[in-house]
Design a protein around this motif. Structure first.
Motif, PDB file in Angstrom:
ATOM      1  N   VAL A  51      28.043  -6.776  -5.054  1.00 46.30           N
ATOM      2  CA  VAL A  51      27.625  -5.398  -4.820  1.00 46.30           C
ATOM      3  C   VAL A  51      26.123  -5.363  -4.601  1.00 46.30           C
ATOM      4  N   LYS A  53      23.066  -3.086  -4.748  1.00 43.40           N
ATOM      5  CA  LYS A  53      22.687  -1.817  -5.359  1.00 43.40           C
ATOM      6  C   LYS A  53      21.603  -1.138  -4.532  1.00 43.40           C
ATOM      7  N   SER A  54      21.303   0.104  -4.872  1.00 41.09           N
ATOM      8  CA  SER A  54      20.335   0.887  -4.091  1.00 41.09           C
ATOM      9  C   SER A  54      18.924   0.300  -4.146  1.00 41.09           C
ATOM     10  N   PHE A  61      30.709  -8.076  -8.337  1.00 37.89           N
ATOM     11  CA  PHE A  61      31.561  -6.906  -8.523  1.00 37.89           C
ATOM     12  C   PHE A  61      32.220  -7.000  -9.886  1.00 37.89           C
ATOM     13  N   LEU A  66      33.372  -0.586 -13.111  1.00 36.00           N
ATOM     14  CA  LEU A  66      33.801   0.507 -12.244  1.00 36.00           C
ATOM     15  C   LEU A  66      34.887   1.340 -12.921  1.00 36.00           C
ATOM     16  N   GLU A 104      28.049  -2.238  -0.487  1.00 35.47           N
ATOM     17  CA  GLU A 104      26.966  -1.449  -1.082  1.00 35.47           C
ATOM     18  C   GLU A 104      27.522  -0.525  -2.154  1.00 35.47           C
ATOM     19  N   SER A 105      26.733  -0.330  -3.201  1.00 38.67           N
ATOM     20  CA  SER A 105      27.160   0.539  -4.301  1.00 38.67           C
ATOM     21  C   SER A 105      27.374   1.966  -3.799  1.00 38.67           C
ATOM     22  N   LYS A 106      26.618   2.358  -2.793  1.00 36.40           N
ATOM     23  CA  LYS A 106      26.771   3.689  -2.214  1.00 36.40           C
ATOM     24  C   LYS A 106      28.156   3.853  -1.598  1.00 36.40           C
ATOM     25  N   ILE A 108      30.860   2.151  -2.463  1.00 34.07           N
ATOM     26  CA  ILE A 108      31.819   2.189  -3.567  1.00 34.07           C
ATOM     27  C   ILE A 108      31.879   3.589  -4.163  1.00 34.07           C
ATOM     28  N   TYR A 131      26.886  10.120 -10.158  1.00 35.84           N
ATOM     29  CA  TYR A 131      26.649   9.263  -9.003  1.00 35.84           C
ATOM     30  C   TYR A 131      25.546   9.805  -8.096  1.00 35.84           C
TER      31      TYR A 131
END
Length: 182
Positions: A51, A53-54, A61, A66, A104-106, A108, A131
């Motif tokens: 993953v 992240k931003s 993962f 999650l 990307e976490s976005k 997900i 989120y």
């Protein structure tokens, strides 16, 4: 397959069985030279999912992480554990079927919100509030208004929402006058 006892390359498969829900195969083999039997296993090689992240940090993962976030948003809601696990399964399958080893976490978060919105709107709002990191009540109310506008009847069946949202500038859509049935 090379015999582990004598090193001979000439071996014969005498039995094959699927294992672990068809994700691996167990084969019994016989060496043609020394007549000894041995077992081999074939497993599907899965590329680990990571993953992004931003803040551009990459981490593995974590299914449990999650699931924990989804469980928090669904706390005391009529959402079963199977439904929550199906969201995580969906995201894993989405990544693997699209050939992604990095997600990307976005992406997900958006996938989770899309599925939660279909299952339970309150859980969706809870997840979205964490989120999307709403900075104030106005951004939270804007998200709520957007969600309500997407409903079939425009503002839902909750009459108090119109009164509640009006102070923040979210006016309900105009209603058509009802026809009399005489």
């Amino acid at each position: 397959m090379k015999c582990p006892f004598c090193g001979n390359d000439d071996t014969k498969v005498i039995d094959t069985r699927s294992m672990e829900e068809n994700t691996s195969i167990r084969r019994r083999r016989l060496c043609e030279k020394c007549q000894k039997r041995f077992t081999t296993y074939e497993r599907m090689e899965i590329v680990p999912l990571v993953v992004k992240k931003s803040n551009d940090i990459i981490e593995g993962f974590d299914r449990g992480k999650l699931l924990k976030g989804i469980m928090l948003s669904c706390n005391k809601r009529p959402v079963s554990m199977e439904q929550m696990e199906s969201i995580v399964d969906f995201i894993e399958n989405y990544a693997f079927t699209n050939g992604k080893s990095e997600i990307e976490s976005k992406e997900i978060g958006n996938l989770v919100m899309k599925r939660l919105k279909e299952i339970d709107e309150v859980a969706y709002v809870r997840f979205a509030s964490v989120y999307r990191k709403f900075k104030d009540i106005d951004s939270f109310m804007a998200e709520l208004a957007t969600m309500l506008k997407e409903r079939d009847d425009g503002w839902g069946k909750l009459g108090f929402v119109k009164t509640f949202l009006r102070p923040w500038g979210f006016a309900p859509p105009p209603h058509k006058p009802l026809k009399r049935l005489d």
